[in-house]
Design a protein around this motif. Structure first.
Motif, PDB file in Angstrom:
ATOM      1  N   GLY A  18      -7.327 -20.618   8.243  1.00 57.46           N
ATOM      2  CA  GLY A  18      -7.416 -19.098   8.763  1.00 57.46           C
ATOM      3  C   GLY A  18      -8.573 -18.376   8.067  1.00 57.46           C
ATOM      4  O   GLY A  18      -9.421 -19.036   7.214  1.00 57.46           O
ATOM      5  N   ILE A  19      -8.673 -17.305   8.410  1.00 58.94           N
ATOM      6  CA  ILE A  19      -9.581 -16.139   7.731  1.00 58.94           C
ATOM      7  C   ILE A  19      -8.918 -15.350   6.957  1.00 58.94           C
ATOM      8  O   ILE A  19      -7.766 -14.859   7.399  1.00 58.94           O
ATOM      9  N   ARG A  20      -9.571 -14.266   6.231  1.00 64.04           N
ATOM     10  CA  ARG A  20      -8.906 -13.164   5.428  1.00 64.04           C
ATOM     11  C   ARG A  20      -9.718 -12.001   6.064  1.00 64.04           C
ATOM     12  O   ARG A  20     -10.953 -11.789   6.278  1.00 64.04           O
ATOM     13  N   VAL A  21      -8.930 -10.815   6.107  1.00 66.43           N
ATOM     14  CA  VAL A  21      -9.493  -9.564   6.523  1.00 66.43           C
ATOM     15  C   VAL A  21      -9.024  -8.521   5.326  1.00 66.43           C
ATOM     16  O   VAL A  21      -7.922  -8.623   4.710  1.00 66.43           O
ATOM     17  N   ALA A  22      -9.921  -7.664   4.915  1.00 68.55           N
ATOM     18  CA  ALA A  22      -9.634  -6.581   4.115  1.00 68.55           C
ATOM     19  C   ALA A  22      -9.072  -5.557   4.889  1.00 68.55           C
ATOM     20  O   ALA A  22      -9.563  -4.716   5.530  1.00 68.55           O
ATOM     21  N   VAL A  23      -7.626  -4.882   4.278  1.00 70.76           N
ATOM     22  CA  VAL A  23      -6.781  -4.149   5.100  1.00 70.76           C
ATOM     23  C   VAL A  23      -6.767  -2.862   4.058  1.00 70.76           C
ATOM     24  O   VAL A  23      -6.212  -3.110   2.854  1.00 70.76           O
ATOM     25  N   PRO A  24      -7.224  -1.616   4.209  1.00 64.62           N
ATOM     26  CA  PRO A  24      -6.937  -0.433   3.672  1.00 64.62           C
ATOM     27  C   PRO A  24      -5.345  -0.276   3.343  1.00 64.62           C
ATOM     28  O   PRO A  24      -4.773  -0.241   4.224  1.00 64.62           O
ATOM     29  N   PHE A  25      -4.830  -0.030   2.037  1.00 61.08           N
ATOM     30  CA  PHE A  25      -3.539   0.373   1.928  1.00 61.08           C
ATOM     31  C   PHE A  25      -3.498   1.601   1.011  1.00 61.08           C
ATOM     32  O   PHE A  25      -3.852   1.875   0.067  1.00 61.08           O
ATOM     33  N   ASN A  26      -2.749   2.476   1.883  1.00 56.84           N
ATOM     34  CA  ASN A  26      -2.338   4.052   1.540  1.00 56.84           C
ATOM     35  C   ASN A  26      -1.554   3.979   0.135  1.00 56.84           C
ATOM     36  O   ASN A  26      -0.528   3.325   0.147  1.00 56.84           O
ATOM     37  N   LEU A  27      -2.273   4.862  -0.842  1.00 52.64           N
ATOM     38  CA  LEU A  27      -1.441   4.877  -1.880  1.00 52.64           C
ATOM     39  C   LEU A  27      -0.891   6.421  -2.210  1.00 52.64           C
ATOM     40  O   LEU A  27      -0.406   6.720  -3.302  1.00 52.64           O
ATOM     41  N   ARG A  28      -1.396   7.095  -1.132  1.00 52.24           N
ATOM     42  CA  ARG A  28      -0.970   8.539  -1.066  1.00 52.24           C
ATOM     43  C   ARG A  28       0.232   8.770  -0.267  1.00 52.24           C
ATOM     44  O   ARG A  28       0.282   8.221   0.894  1.00 52.24           O
ATOM     45  N   PRO A  29       1.385   9.515  -0.831  1.00 56.21           N
ATOM     46  CA  PRO A  29       2.462   9.628   0.063  1.00 56.21           C
ATOM     47  C   PRO A  29       2.334  10.248   1.339  1.00 56.21           C
ATOM     48  O   PRO A  29       1.507  11.229   1.409  1.00 56.21           O
ATOM     49  N   ARG A  30       2.855   9.640   2.342  1.00 52.31           N
ATOM     50  CA  ARG A  30       2.546  10.299   3.692  1.00 52.31           C
ATOM     51  C   ARG A  30       3.223  11.672   3.969  1.00 52.31           C
ATOM     52  O   ARG A  30       2.746  12.354   4.882  1.00 52.31           O
ATOM     53  N   SER A  31       4.239  12.109   3.167  1.00 54.65           N
ATOM     54  CA  SER A  31       4.679  13.208   3.259  1.00 54.65           C
ATOM     55  C   SER A  31       4.093  14.220   2.588  1.00 54.65           C
ATOM     56  O   SER A  31       4.385  15.416   2.872  1.00 54.65           O
ATOM     57  N   GLN A  32       3.339  13.955   1.952  1.00 56.19           N
ATOM     58  CA  GLN A  32       2.372  14.628   0.995  1.00 56.19           C
ATOM     59  C   GLN A  32       1.173  15.499   1.795  1.00 56.19           C
ATOM     60  O   GLN A  32       0.401  14.690   2.229  1.00 56.19           O
ATOM     61  N   PRO A  33       1.102  16.478   1.815  1.00 56.06           N
ATOM     62  CA  PRO A  33      -0.172  17.378   2.452  1.00 56.06           C
ATOM     63  C   PRO A  33      -1.128  16.999   2.036  1.00 56.06           C
ATOM     64  O   PRO A  33      -1.236  16.961   0.629  1.00 56.06           O
ATOM     65  N   VAL A  34      -2.287  16.839   2.712  1.00 54.91           N
ATOM     66  CA  VAL A  34      -3.632  16.724   2.418  1.00 54.91           C
ATOM     67  C   VAL A  34      -4.368  18.012   1.894  1.00 54.91           C
ATOM     68  O   VAL A  34      -5.059  18.344   2.584  1.00 54.91           O
ATOM     69  N   ARG A  35      -3.995  18.301   0.657  1.00 58.50           N
ATOM     70  CA  ARG A  35      -4.540  19.680   0.114  1.00 58.50           C
ATOM     71  C   ARG A  35      -5.975  19.353  -0.515  1.00 58.50           C
ATOM     72  O   ARG A  35      -6.758  20.104  -0.350  1.00 58.50           O
TER      73      ARG A  35
END
Length: 473
Positions: free
Chosen positions: A295-312
């Motif tokens: 197979g091959i590998r892909v780099a996948v971004p993984f969010n570390l900011r809580p989704r419920s947290q507003p982007v202030r």
């Protein structure tokens, strides 16, 4: 008095320094609307909802080897918003060509690092926005949420009165007060964490063992990342030219994707990763290229900011995980279960936190160290793949209905392929960005993605037929 300097975080500085002639670090977006946007309404929306974030009216400056954010004294929204009319009976092919050209062009470093091109005359009566934002401002997931915050659920929003932005110039005394306040906040946070640790130790005598286990897991994932072999020698890994080609597919119905995932006992993400795997598998077969046996590998971004947290506050809060796509497994259902197993293993790992910490560390170090480390890491993936959830209902921007959105994150080092999956209004959008030096037809990959999903969906239905017959009997 010159505008105040705000130090750039180490992680954002790392992304700023990743810029290369072949891979500009821009997060780009194509937003297609049912009719052209009103420029006056669009400008007012941008002033109210985009410029409230400081980074969009600040430029990057360097002093004594350190990077800072500083208000642009010559800021004018007209330097960042441009209007273009497509010629004649222009359609999606012409829009893709324009997007490809702009994605191959760097942003003006003398100004805040973002640009929006407003496109008229798409298919005669439609419109589009081409948005480019530098990755040092924020990560892709945060910027998608920021762009969606510009929209409304109805064509006629009730815009608030524009409040003038206060003067950001401050005296050294106020800067000293803010610094002492941040130090006090950090001390308070450390004390709170210490109390939580002591409380956890009293409640759970095995807490130190859990901490040691976590530390061991982090160490092992760091070693696995460092010792992972380079990607196989395929046509996906060639020297890059810096010119981009972008394309996107007709959307899939989200209900069909969910039904397929349910019948296979997996997630929507597993189904979409399997469709992307099948698309690359079909590409190898169409070009007569040997499929890598592991197979091959892909780099996948993984969010570390809580989704419920507003982007202030903007900035980068994500890590990267390396996902193996089993392009060597031809049977769709077997390929799906292999991806499901790979993803479940990654969800239990610390790889995202490890890569985030490494990028933060590189941001503090010399430029040459960061480039060598990122070059090493980019040899361990053939593409970047993102999957971002969007709103379930249609939204409107400046009175125009958003019909089809697509987002791309940049690639680093010698990675020249970026694939993007975005859910919107009960549909799934799939797009790709490819360096022109790579022998990949982006429009062919789009058709392969849909064909791969249909093959998986049919295989899932066929696999469920005996079970459905037993239930009926």
């Amino acid at each position: 008095m010159s505008p105040e300097l705000t130090p750039m975080s180490a992680i954002d500085r790392a992304w700023l320094r990743m810029d290369t002639p072949t891979n500009p670090m821009m997060i780009s977006s194509v937003l297609i609307f049912d009719h052209p946007l009103s420029i006056p309404r669009l400008k007012r929306t941008l002033r109210e909802r985009l410029l409230c974030y400081d980074r969009f009216h600040q430029r990057v400056v360097s002093q004594r080897g350190r990077m800072y954010w500083q208000d642009d004294p010559l800021f004018d929204i007209d330097n960042h918003l441009h209007r273009i009319g497509l010629p004649g009976d222009a359609g999606m092919a012409e829009l893709q060509a324009l997007a490809s050209d702009l994605n191959s062009t760097t942003l003006d470093s003398r100004r805040p690092l973002w640009q929006i091109h407003c496109i008229d005359n798409l298919n005669g009566n439609g419109g589009a926005l081409l948005v480019r934002i530098h990755h040092c401002i924020a990560d892709g997931i945060s910027l998608v949420r920021v762009l969606l915050s510009l929209t409304d659920r109805t064509p006629e929003p009730r815009l608030d009165r524009i409040v003038p932005r206060p003067d950001t110039r401050r005296s050294p005394r106020s800067a000293a007060r803010r610094l002492s306040g941040r130090l006090a906040d950090n001390a308070k946070t450390a004390a709170i964490r210490a109390r939580h640790s002591l409380r956890a130790l009293r409640r759970n005598p095995g807490y130190p063992i859990q901490l040691a286990t976590a530390a061991s897991g982090i160490t092992m994932d760091l070693l696995k990342l460092g010792l992972a072999p380079f990607e196989p020698d395929t046509g996906l890994k060639t020297p890059l030219s810096g010119r981009k080609q972008v394309a996107w597919a007709k959307p899939l119905a989200l209900a069909d994707v969910k039904a397929c995932a349910k019948s296979l006992g997996g997630s929507v993400n597993d189904v979409l990763l399997c469709a992307a795997t099948g698309a690359l598998q079909r590409h190898f077969l169409a070009h007569g290229e040997t499929i890598p046996p592991c197979g091959i590998r892909v780099a996948v971004p993984f969010n570390l900011r809580p989704r419920s947290q507003p982007v202030r506050e903007l900035g980068n809060q994500f890590g990267l995980v390396l996902v193996c796509l089993p392009v060597d497994v031809p049977e769709p259902v077997m390929c799906f279960h292999q991806i499901q197993e790979n993803m479940n293993r990654l969800k239990r790992s610390w790889q995202a936190q490890v890569t985030y910490s490494l990028l933060n560390l590189f941001g503090w170090g010399p430029d040459v160290l960061e480039r060598r480390a990122l070059g090493l890491l980019s040899h361990k993936a053939s593409a970047v793949l993102t999957n971002v959830p969007g709103p379930r209902q249609p939204v409107y921007l400046a009175g125009s209905k958003l019909v089809q959105p697509m987002f791309w994150v940049p690639q680093t080092g010698n990675i020249g392929i970026g694939m993007s999956i975005f859910s919107y209004a009960d549909t799934v959008q799939f797009g790709i960005s490819v360096d022109t030096a790579i022998r990949v037809d982006p429009n062919a990959i789009m058709s392969y993605f849909r064909d791969s999903f249909e093959a998986l969906n049919q295989a899932a239905q066929a696999a469920n037929q005996p079970q459905l017959a037993r239930q009926a009997g």
